[in-house]
Design a protein around this motif. Structure first.
Motif, PDB file in Angstrom:
ATOM      1  N   ARG A 195      40.905  38.995 -21.546  1.00 29.31           N
ATOM      2  CA  ARG A 195      42.344  38.923 -21.790  1.00 29.31           C
ATOM      3  C   ARG A 195      42.597  39.055 -23.291  1.00 29.31           C
ATOM      4  O   ARG A 195      41.685  38.877 -24.104  1.00 29.31           O
ATOM      5  CB  ARG A 195      42.893  37.577 -21.312  1.00 29.31           C
ATOM      6  CG  ARG A 195      42.893  37.397 -19.806  1.00 29.31           C
ATOM      7  CD  ARG A 195      43.396  36.007 -19.450  1.00 29.31           C
ATOM      8  NE  ARG A 195      43.419  35.791 -18.004  1.00 29.31           N
ATOM      9  CZ  ARG A 195      43.676  34.618 -17.428  1.00 29.31           C
ATOM     10  NH1 ARG A 195      43.934  33.569 -18.182  1.00 29.31           N
ATOM     11  NH2 ARG A 195      43.672  34.504 -16.115  1.00 29.31           N
ATOM     12  N   SER A 196      43.827  39.306 -23.645  1.00 31.19           N
ATOM     13  CA  SER A 196      44.206  39.388 -25.050  1.00 31.19           C
ATOM     14  C   SER A 196      43.863  38.071 -25.740  1.00 31.19           C
ATOM     15  O   SER A 196      44.270  36.999 -25.287  1.00 31.19           O
ATOM     16  CB  SER A 196      45.706  39.659 -25.173  1.00 31.19           C
ATOM     17  OG  SER A 196      46.112  39.616 -26.518  1.00 31.19           O
ATOM     18  N   GLY A 197      43.098  38.136 -26.805  1.00 28.09           N
ATOM     19  CA  GLY A 197      42.711  36.953 -27.558  1.00 28.09           C
ATOM     20  C   GLY A 197      41.435  36.294 -27.089  1.00 28.09           C
ATOM     21  O   GLY A 197      40.828  35.493 -27.808  1.00 28.09           O
ATOM     22  N   PRO A 220      46.947  29.515 -26.629  1.00 30.31           N
ATOM     23  CA  PRO A 220      47.955  29.238 -25.599  1.00 30.31           C
ATOM     24  C   PRO A 220      47.414  29.377 -24.187  1.00 30.31           C
ATOM     25  O   PRO A 220      46.392  30.031 -23.940  1.00 30.31           O
ATOM     26  CB  PRO A 220      49.032  30.291 -25.885  1.00 30.31           C
ATOM     27  CG  PRO A 220      48.841  30.667 -27.314  1.00 30.31           C
ATOM     28  CD  PRO A 220      47.373  30.561 -27.558  1.00 30.31           C
ATOM     29  N   THR A 221      48.115  28.751 -23.275  1.00 29.99           N
ATOM     30  CA  THR A 221      47.778  28.842 -21.862  1.00 29.99           C
ATOM     31  C   THR A 221      47.619  30.302 -21.446  1.00 29.99           C
ATOM     32  O   THR A 221      48.430  31.154 -21.806  1.00 29.99           O
ATOM     33  CB  THR A 221      48.899  28.199 -21.020  1.00 29.99           C
ATOM     34  OG1 THR A 221      49.006  26.827 -21.382  1.00 29.99           O
ATOM     35  CG2 THR A 221      48.599  28.329 -19.538  1.00 29.99           C
ATOM     36  N   GLY A 222      46.557  30.585 -20.691  1.00 32.06           N
ATOM     37  CA  GLY A 222      46.360  31.929 -20.168  1.00 32.06           C
ATOM     38  C   GLY A 222      45.245  32.691 -20.826  1.00 32.06           C
ATOM     39  O   GLY A 222      44.728  33.659 -20.260  1.00 32.06           O
ATOM     40  N   ILE A 223      44.857  32.274 -22.019  1.00 27.44           N
ATOM     41  CA  ILE A 223      43.751  32.975 -22.688  1.00 27.44           C
ATOM     42  C   ILE A 223      42.444  32.740 -21.939  1.00 27.44           C
ATOM     43  O   ILE A 223      41.584  33.613 -21.882  1.00 27.44           O
ATOM     44  CB  ILE A 223      43.649  32.526 -24.170  1.00 27.44           C
ATOM     45  CG1 ILE A 223      44.737  33.225 -24.987  1.00 27.44           C
ATOM     46  CG2 ILE A 223      42.275  32.823 -24.752  1.00 27.44           C
ATOM     47  CD1 ILE A 223      44.729  32.891 -26.464  1.00 27.44           C
ATOM     48  N   PRO A 560      47.652  34.391 -30.204  1.00 27.55           N
ATOM     49  CA  PRO A 560      48.910  34.624 -29.481  1.00 27.55           C
ATOM     50  C   PRO A 560      48.706  34.503 -27.972  1.00 27.55           C
ATOM     51  O   PRO A 560      47.588  34.632 -27.468  1.00 27.55           O
ATOM     52  CB  PRO A 560      49.264  36.053 -29.875  1.00 27.55           C
ATOM     53  CG  PRO A 560      47.942  36.709 -30.151  1.00 27.55           C
ATOM     54  CD  PRO A 560      47.074  35.638 -30.741  1.00 27.55           C
ATOM     55  N   SER A 561      49.789  34.270 -27.260  1.00 34.46           N
ATOM     56  CA  SER A 561      49.730  34.206 -25.810  1.00 34.46           C
ATOM     57  C   SER A 561      49.411  35.587 -25.234  1.00 34.46           C
ATOM     58  O   SER A 561      49.940  36.600 -25.711  1.00 34.46           O
ATOM     59  CB  SER A 561      51.059  33.714 -25.239  1.00 34.46           C
ATOM     60  OG  SER A 561      51.065  33.830 -23.829  1.00 34.46           O
ATOM     61  N   ILE A 731      53.970  29.072 -16.922  1.00 35.05           N
ATOM     62  CA  ILE A 731      53.319  30.383 -16.834  1.00 35.05           C
ATOM     63  C   ILE A 731      51.809  30.176 -16.965  1.00 35.05           C
ATOM     64  O   ILE A 731      51.298  29.849 -18.039  1.00 35.05           O
ATOM     65  CB  ILE A 731      53.816  31.332 -17.938  1.00 35.05           C
ATOM     66  CG1 ILE A 731      55.355  31.450 -17.885  1.00 35.05           C
ATOM     67  CG2 ILE A 731      53.168  32.702 -17.793  1.00 35.05           C
ATOM     68  CD1 ILE A 731      55.877  32.073 -16.620  1.00 35.05           C
ATOM     69  N   ARG A 732      51.096  30.365 -15.850  1.00 32.82           N
ATOM     70  CA  ARG A 732      49.655  30.096 -15.827  1.00 32.82           C
ATOM     71  C   ARG A 732      48.813  31.353 -15.639  1.00 32.82           C
ATOM     72  O   ARG A 732      47.608  31.329 -15.911  1.00 32.82           O
ATOM     73  CB  ARG A 732      49.321  29.100 -14.707  1.00 32.82           C
ATOM     74  CG  ARG A 732      50.152  27.835 -14.687  1.00 32.82           C
ATOM     75  CD  ARG A 732      49.971  26.983 -15.921  1.00 32.82           C
ATOM     76  NE  ARG A 732      48.611  26.508 -16.073  1.00 32.82           N
ATOM     77  CZ  ARG A 732      48.165  25.813 -17.105  1.00 32.82           C
ATOM     78  NH1 ARG A 732      48.980  25.561 -18.122  1.00 32.82           N
ATOM     79  NH2 ARG A 732      46.920  25.404 -17.163  1.00 32.82           N
TER      80      ARG A 732
END
Length: 783
Positions: A195-197, A220-223, A560-561, A731-732
């Motif tokens: 994922r991004s990041g 942030p959440t999601g990385i 960043p997210s 947002i997960r």
């Protein structure tokens, strides 16, 4: 030519592991060794300094044996040169009566001393040597000695017999490391793409481990923080940059996320052993938690069976979760908690609470006693460590239990009664100091309390040893441990502490309060070689780096997210003040805001409040006005089953939707992963400021004096952290869509706007219900 595998062991660990036997016995033993042990050793050593006594002699022995390079290290308490004889002295302090201690009292004591004697004899080419056990009775200061004479060849046979018994464990370690490292080197990242990041986070983690440094990461959440830190750390094991990982968390639910990450890597071929530690009270099989052979069948004979259980588990399992640990403990009839601790020795990763590394009262001394391990600490949800560490490094005493015990022991034991009477008198004097405004503070430590507490500890130990099973035993034991904790905490007292007295609820409290945990955390991190601090809400980074003991040479990165901001709508209702003095006037306005949010799209929502009272007051107004909405509230006394029932309503009740009422900073505002339709909106009431209280105010005053950031460190940053955590529940995943509404006029102030993370832009300001409903309608229609 392949080098021989190296096995590094302390003499004590070798002896105790091979020779342990018998029962787990919780019969009271002195726990003040940290206070007394060093003093006793130094006293004996000092008394004999002019008698050819060399204290604290370091010993190391390396030998190639049966395909291994064994490196055995230890420290002899004393080496005595007397009339051309050499005596190796091993000192043991005890509360046991010396009459019951004979030369056969403890096999491991002799074994430890004999190993030291063998190493010293070999190093100094001595053919014959004496071994002495010196028992020091703590209550009477009486010493009892036993001495035996050995030839070097006798000691050699004994030492190598221990190595022979250890051979099966050394062989297991050698074979496992080869198998593990091959699988790690072949392991690919368990997802098709980063994922991004995520790659940046993994690279930063690996670099930090290789360089033996510290890094603070806001991701942030999601990385995918768990995988992005575990994967490179595991790669670093195979490359020889670290020997063991400690994945540290504050909550059980976060430990489960780490277990899931290992499961994913296992599916990709990873061979690695990981153990999850569960608190003793939770994993114990007995309803009455008494760890002694008379009350627990798992304690009886535990040490006779535990090594067989270890071999069984290690040969058949890689991931030691709580159910796995419990199944093997049942199979072999052993204590599951002690078994889990033993499994840490043979595991490549230990998943556990912060306190197993940081808390000076309970940290894993089997790993961290000498700060020489090349361990890596992966510290998840690191924002939680600030308040947790303050608690770990603080200690408090209350007057009421002292007075109650004084009355109970009036006719039972004159020594304990006398010590409690003096402590109670002292607490009365403190109560008077705090009479004016219920509080009294001083920067200096309360040294006048120390001799009183030490006297009480000494008197209590004698009684506790002799009165096991007494109805007063448990009550005295609790105060004894509190006093012991207080004295141990006093050893850390410096300019980062304050002493305060508080009169409240009919009692008087004396507290050693750690205002700034940075130094002690920095020292604790030295128990390993690298530390990765990460969280979705580690902002401001400079603040967290400072307060968590980062230092000037630590790395810091903010990522960043990875999620599309078009998938969420962030709304700021700054037309309502939720300050404490205004709250009663806001109940109806907030209820209307909540209804405006949930009526735009049917689904699951959670509203977060700064306190239970505020939550319950608004809940009452809301349910009276909108009775058709399905609601559920968080309560103050929810156990694990209650929490699971609460969360399952969001996971499985999808037809009508559910509206949850929760508190900011509580169990449902962080670490909760409700993906997809599980949660489509968070409504956050207020800026999350901790309740104004005496402790927060003295933290504020301390940092105002230190760096002029007292309000920020004590109130602003911790509060905003709670808000960001609650907002992060929505947002997960890449496909999630949802809304976040924050309600408070302060969210438009510069001091808060500058704390907004990048993913909070763009956002929309709404000044009334019509603007709120329009913003929501536009978002859902375009989603």
């Amino acid at each position: 030519m392949t080098s021989k595998p190296e096995i590094k062991l302390s003499v004590r660990n070798l002896v105790e592991f091979i020779l342990r036997s018998g029962d787990i016995d919780s019969q009271f033993m002195s726990n003040s060794s940290a206070l007394e042990g060093t003093r006793i050793h130094q006293k004996i050593q000092k008394e004999n300094k002019d008698k050819g006594y060399a204290p604290e002699v370091s010993l190391k022995y390396s030998v190639d044996y049966q395909g291994f390079n064994f490196r055995i290290e230890g420290r002899a308490d004393g080496i005595i040169t007397k009339d051309e004889l050499i005596i190796v002295d091993e000192i043991k302090s005890t509360n046991r009566p010396l009459e019951i201690i004979d030369e056969n009292y403890n096999e491991t004591h002799w074994a430890q001393a004999k190993c030291y004697a063998f190493i010293y004899a070999v190093q100094n080419n001595i053919l014959e040597i004496d071994v002495q056990l010196t028992y020091y009775q703590l209550e009477t200061d009486v010493i009892k000695k036993f001495i035996k004479h050995f030839r070097q060849d006798e000691l050699k046979d004994f030492f190598y017999n221990l190595l022979d018994q250890y051979f099966i464990w050394a062989s297991f370690t050698r074979d496992w490391v080869v198998k593990r490292d091959l699988s790690i080197k072949a392991l690919d990242f368990p997802f098709e793409t980063y994922r991004s990041g995520q790659r940046q986070l993994a690279i930063a983690t690996y670099k930090t481990i290789v360089e033996h440094k510290k890094i603070f990461i806001q991701a942030p959440t999601g990385i995918g923080k768990t995988m992005s830190t575990l994967f490179p750390a595991i790669k670093a094991i195979a490359e020889g940059h670290t020997s063991k990982l400690f994945y540290l968390t504050a909550k059980t639910i976060v430990r489960e996320v780490a277990e899931e990450a290992f499961s994913k890597m296992k599916d990709k071929g990873l061979e690695l052993k990981a153990v999850t530690l569960t608190a003793k009270d939770k994993i114990c099989f007995q309803e009455e938690r008494l760890c002694d052979p008379d009350h627990c069948k798992f304690a009886k004979g535990h040490f006779d069976r535990v090594n067989d259980a270890l071999l069984d588990a290690l040969n058949h399992e890689n991931y030691f979760t709580r159910p796995i640990i419990e199944s093997y403990a049942c199979k072999h009839q052993i204590c599951p908690f002690e078994f889990s601790l033993d499994l840490t020795l043979w595991s490549d990763c230990v998943i556990c609470d912060y306190n197993y590394v940081f808390d000076p009262r309970v940290y894993l001394k089997r790993f961290f006693s000498d700060n020489t391990g090349d361990y890596t600490f992966l510290i998840d949800e690191a924002h939680n460590l600030v308040d947790r560490s303050r608690s770990m490094f603080s200690a408090e005493l209350y007057k009421k239990p002292i007075l109650e015990l004084k009355k109970l022991f009036k006719d039972k034991d004159p020594g304990i009664n006398k010590s409690l009477n003096k402590l109670n008198t002292y607490m009365i004097s403190l109560r008077k100091l705090a009479d004016t405004d219920q509080h009294y503070t001083q920067k200096s430590e309360p040294k006048e309390s120390y001799p009183l507490l030490l006297a009480f500890i000494g008197e209590s130990e004698e009684w506790l040893v002799k009165n096991e099973g007494s109805e007063l035993h448990e009550k005295l034991l609790e105060l004894y441990f509190n006093a012991l904790t207080f004295m141990r905490t006093a050893e850390f007292y410096d300019e980062r502490y304050i002493t305060y007295v508080e009169n409240s609820n009919g009692d008087t409290k004396l507290k050693l309060f750690c205002l700034d945990p940075s130094h002690l955390l920095s020292e604790a991190i030295k128990r390993g070689k690298a530390a990765i601090f990460f969280s979705a809400t580690l902002s401001p980074l400079d603040y967290f780096s400072e307060i968590l003991g980062g230092g000037t040479d630590s790395y810091k990165i903010s990522l960043p997210s990875p999620f599309d901001t078009n998938n969420r709508q962030l709304l700021i209702a700054d037309n309502i003040s939720t300050k404490y003095r205004h709250r009663e006037k806001t109940y109806l306005a907030i209820a209307k805001c909540i209804n405006s949010v949930i009526k735009q799209k049917q689904g699951n929502y959670i509203v977060y409040f700064p306190s239970y009272k505020y939550m319950n007051d608004v809940y009452e107004v809301f349910t009276e006005r909108y009775p058709a909405v399905y609601t559920i509230t968080q309560s103050t006394n929810m156990n694990e089953d209650d929490r699971e029932i609460f969360l399952n309503l969001f996971r499985y009740r999808n037809s009508d939707g559910v509206l949850g009422f929760c508190v900011l900073g509580g169990i449902f505002s962080e670490g909760v992963d409700l993906k997809h339709e599980g949660l489509i909106g968070s409504i956050i009431i207020g800026v999350g400021l901790p309740m104004i209280c005496f402790e927060r105010d003295i933290i504020r005053d301390y940092f105002n004096e230190k760096n002029h950031c007292g309000y920020e460190y004590s109130y602003l940053y911790p509060g905003m952290n709670k808000v960001l955590q609650a907002a992060g529940r929505v947002i997960r995943t890449e496909t999630d869509k949802g809304v976040i509404l924050v309600i408070d006029e302060r969210f438009s102030e510069h001091s808060y706007l500058k704390l907004f993370p990048r993913e909070w832009f763009p956002n929309t300001r709404v000044r009334n219900l019509s603007e709120l409903e329009k913003g929501l309608k536009d978002f859902w229609e375009n989603s």
